[in-house]
Design a protein around this motif. Structure first.
Motif, PDB file in Angstrom:
ATOM      1  N   PRO A 115       0.806  -1.230   0.000  1.00 21.50           N
ATOM      2  CA  PRO A 115       0.000   0.000   0.000  1.00 21.50           C
ATOM      3  C   PRO A 115       0.837   1.277   0.000  1.00 21.50           C
ATOM      4  O   PRO A 115       0.459   2.273  -0.615  1.00 21.50           O
ATOM      5  CB  PRO A 115      -0.858  -0.102   1.264  1.00 21.50           C
ATOM      6  N   THR A 116       1.996   1.232   0.660  1.00 21.32           N
ATOM      7  CA  THR A 116       2.855   2.415   0.695  1.00 21.32           C
ATOM      8  C   THR A 116       3.392   2.751  -0.692  1.00 21.32           C
ATOM      9  O   THR A 116       3.397   3.911  -1.110  1.00 21.32           O
ATOM     10  CB  THR A 116       4.025   2.195   1.668  1.00 21.32           C
ATOM     11  N   SER A 117       3.831   1.732  -1.420  1.00 17.26           N
ATOM     12  CA  SER A 117       4.375   1.981  -2.752  1.00 17.26           C
ATOM     13  C   SER A 117       3.276   2.427  -3.722  1.00 17.26           C
ATOM     14  O   SER A 117       3.517   3.288  -4.572  1.00 17.26           O
ATOM     15  CB  SER A 117       5.098   0.742  -3.284  1.00 17.26           C
ATOM     16  N   LEU A 118       2.097   1.864  -3.597  1.00 16.31           N
ATOM     17  CA  LEU A 118       1.001   2.298  -4.468  1.00 16.31           C
ATOM     18  C   LEU A 118       0.597   3.746  -4.167  1.00 16.31           C
ATOM     19  O   LEU A 118       0.337   4.526  -5.094  1.00 16.31           O
ATOM     20  CB  LEU A 118      -0.194   1.358  -4.336  1.00 16.31           C
ATOM     21  N   ALA A 119       0.560   4.114  -2.895  1.00 12.26           N
ATOM     22  CA  ALA A 119       0.248   5.500  -2.537  1.00 12.26           C
ATOM     23  C   ALA A 119       1.340   6.440  -3.047  1.00 12.26           C
ATOM     24  O   ALA A 119       1.051   7.526  -3.571  1.00 12.26           O
ATOM     25  CB  ALA A 119       0.105   5.636  -1.019  1.00 12.26           C
ATOM     26  N   GLY A 120       2.601   6.030  -2.926  1.00 12.90           N
ATOM     27  CA  GLY A 120       3.702   6.837  -3.446  1.00 12.90           C
ATOM     28  C   GLY A 120       3.606   7.024  -4.948  1.00 12.90           C
ATOM     29  O   GLY A 120       3.874   8.110  -5.470  1.00 12.90           O
ATOM     30  N   ALA A 121       3.218   5.963  -5.658  1.00 16.69           N
ATOM     31  CA  ALA A 121       3.073   6.065  -7.117  1.00 16.69           C
ATOM     32  C   ALA A 121       1.991   7.072  -7.487  1.00 16.69           C
ATOM     33  O   ALA A 121       2.172   7.869  -8.414  1.00 16.69           O
ATOM     34  CB  ALA A 121       2.754   4.692  -7.709  1.00 16.69           C
ATOM     35  N   VAL A 122       0.885   7.050  -6.763  1.00 20.26           N
ATOM     36  CA  VAL A 122      -0.202   7.996  -7.049  1.00 20.26           C
ATOM     37  C   VAL A 122       0.242   9.431  -6.768  1.00 20.26           C
ATOM     38  O   VAL A 122       0.011  10.336  -7.579  1.00 20.26           O
ATOM     39  CB  VAL A 122      -1.464   7.634  -6.224  1.00 20.26           C
ATOM     40  N   VAL A 123       0.907   9.648  -5.639  1.00 19.40           N
ATOM     41  CA  VAL A 123       1.347  11.001  -5.275  1.00 19.40           C
ATOM     42  C   VAL A 123       2.372  11.524  -6.286  1.00 19.40           C
ATOM     43  O   VAL A 123       2.262  12.653  -6.785  1.00 19.40           O
ATOM     44  CB  VAL A 123       1.936  11.013  -3.843  1.00 19.40           C
ATOM     45  N   PHE A 124       3.391  10.705  -6.608  1.00 24.47           N
ATOM     46  CA  PHE A 124       4.421  11.157  -7.542  1.00 24.47           C
ATOM     47  C   PHE A 124       3.874  11.343  -8.955  1.00 24.47           C
ATOM     48  O   PHE A 124       4.295  12.253  -9.666  1.00 24.47           O
ATOM     49  CB  PHE A 124       5.606  10.193  -7.551  1.00 24.47           C
ATOM     50  N   ALA A 125       2.930  10.502  -9.370  1.00 24.07           N
ATOM     51  CA  ALA A 125       2.315  10.686 -10.690  1.00 24.07           C
ATOM     52  C   ALA A 125       1.525  11.994 -10.722  1.00 24.07           C
ATOM     53  O   ALA A 125       1.560  12.736 -11.712  1.00 24.07           O
ATOM     54  CB  ALA A 125       1.419   9.505 -11.032  1.00 24.07           C
ATOM     55  N   GLY A 126       0.817  12.286  -9.642  1.00 23.48           N
ATOM     56  CA  GLY A 126       0.088  13.553  -9.571  1.00 23.48           C
ATOM     57  C   GLY A 126       1.021  14.753  -9.622  1.00 23.48           C
ATOM     58  O   GLY A 126       0.732  15.745 -10.304  1.00 23.48           O
ATOM     59  N   LEU A 127       2.154  14.659  -8.925  1.00 21.58           N
ATOM     60  CA  LEU A 127       3.121  15.760  -8.975  1.00 21.58           C
ATOM     61  C   LEU A 127       3.746  15.892 -10.362  1.00 21.58           C
ATOM     62  O   LEU A 127       4.002  17.009 -10.827  1.00 21.58           O
ATOM     63  CB  LEU A 127       4.217  15.534  -7.922  1.00 21.58           C
ATOM     64  N   ALA A 128       3.977  14.775 -11.028  1.00 23.02           N
ATOM     65  CA  ALA A 128       4.528  14.831 -12.391  1.00 23.02           C
ATOM     66  C   ALA A 128       3.561  15.533 -13.330  1.00 23.02           C
ATOM     67  O   ALA A 128       3.972  16.364 -14.152  1.00 23.02           O
ATOM     68  CB  ALA A 128       4.834  13.426 -12.894  1.00 23.02           C
ATOM     69  N   VAL A 129       2.282  15.229 -13.201  1.00 26.90           N
ATOM     70  CA  VAL A 129       1.278  15.875 -14.045  1.00 26.90           C
ATOM     71  C   VAL A 129       1.189  17.359 -13.702  1.00 26.90           C
ATOM     72  O   VAL A 129       1.119  18.214 -14.582  1.00 26.90           O
ATOM     73  CB  VAL A 129      -0.097  15.183 -13.882  1.00 26.90           C
ATOM     74  N   ARG A 130       1.220  17.676 -12.433  1.00 23.64           N
ATOM     75  CA  ARG A 130       1.122  19.081 -12.028  1.00 23.64           C
ATOM     76  C   ARG A 130       2.278  19.902 -12.574  1.00 23.64           C
ATOM     77  O   ARG A 130       2.093  21.013 -13.054  1.00 23.64           O
ATOM     78  CB  ARG A 130       1.114  19.185 -10.501  1.00 23.64           C
ATOM     79  N   TYR A 131       3.498  19.379 -12.511  1.00 25.00           N
ATOM     80  CA  TYR A 131       4.652  20.145 -12.967  1.00 25.00           C
ATOM     81  C   TYR A 131       4.885  20.058 -14.469  1.00 25.00           C
ATOM     82  O   TYR A 131       5.702  20.788 -15.008  1.00 25.00           O
ATOM     83  CB  TYR A 131       5.916  19.725 -12.203  1.00 25.00           C
TER      84      TYR A 131
END
Length: 144
Positions: A115-131
């Motif tokens: 669950p930690t790695s999946l949550a990290g993937a979602v957060v980092f993907a969201g930041l990639a899209v934002r930037y």
């Protein structure tokens, strides 16, 4: 398994270049980190689902309970009433004996890594899209 290959390549890159990511842009770095988190999640999922995978599941249960491998342990009378309950997500393989004792065959680190790695993937993907989106520029001569 491609996830392992990617993790090994990233570890080698980190040792040689002393940089975590290949990308030079902020969105690229976050995208790489999202991919790394997914690789860790895939690896944890595979390990969790392969835990206790055997032609005779009671053998894996008996080995985990006794602490040593015996090829005939599944034939032992004390292992006669073992119930094995498996779940794919989150990975879980629980052996229950008639006396009420239980053994979890999936390693502990899988329980928190997935669950930690999946949550990290979602957060980092969201930041990639934002930037990756163009930033509005302020009109010249004004302060933000």
């Amino acid at each position: 398994m491609p996830a392992v290959a990617i993790l090994v390549a990233k570890a080698i890159h980190l040792l040689v270049a002393r940089r975590v990511t290949y990308a030079r842009t902020r969105s690229g770095r976050f995208g790489e980190l999202a991919a790394l988190c997914l690789c860790v999640g895939v690896l944890a999922f595979a390990v969790g689902n392969m835990s206790g995978f055997e032609s005779r599941p009671t053998r894996a249960c008996a080995t985990a309970r006794s602490g040593h491998f015996d090829p005939r342990s599944h034939q032992d009378a004390s292992n006669a009433g073992v119930t094995v309950i498996s779940r794919a997500f989150p990975p879980s393989v629980v052996c229950t004996w008639p006396d009420g004792s239980t053994v979890q065959l999936v390693p502990f680190w899988v329980t928190w890594a997935l669950p930690t790695s999946l949550a990290g993937a979602v957060v980092f993907a969201g930041l990639a899209v934002r930037y990756s989106a163009p930033q509005p520029s302020a009109p010249s001569g004004t302060r933000p």
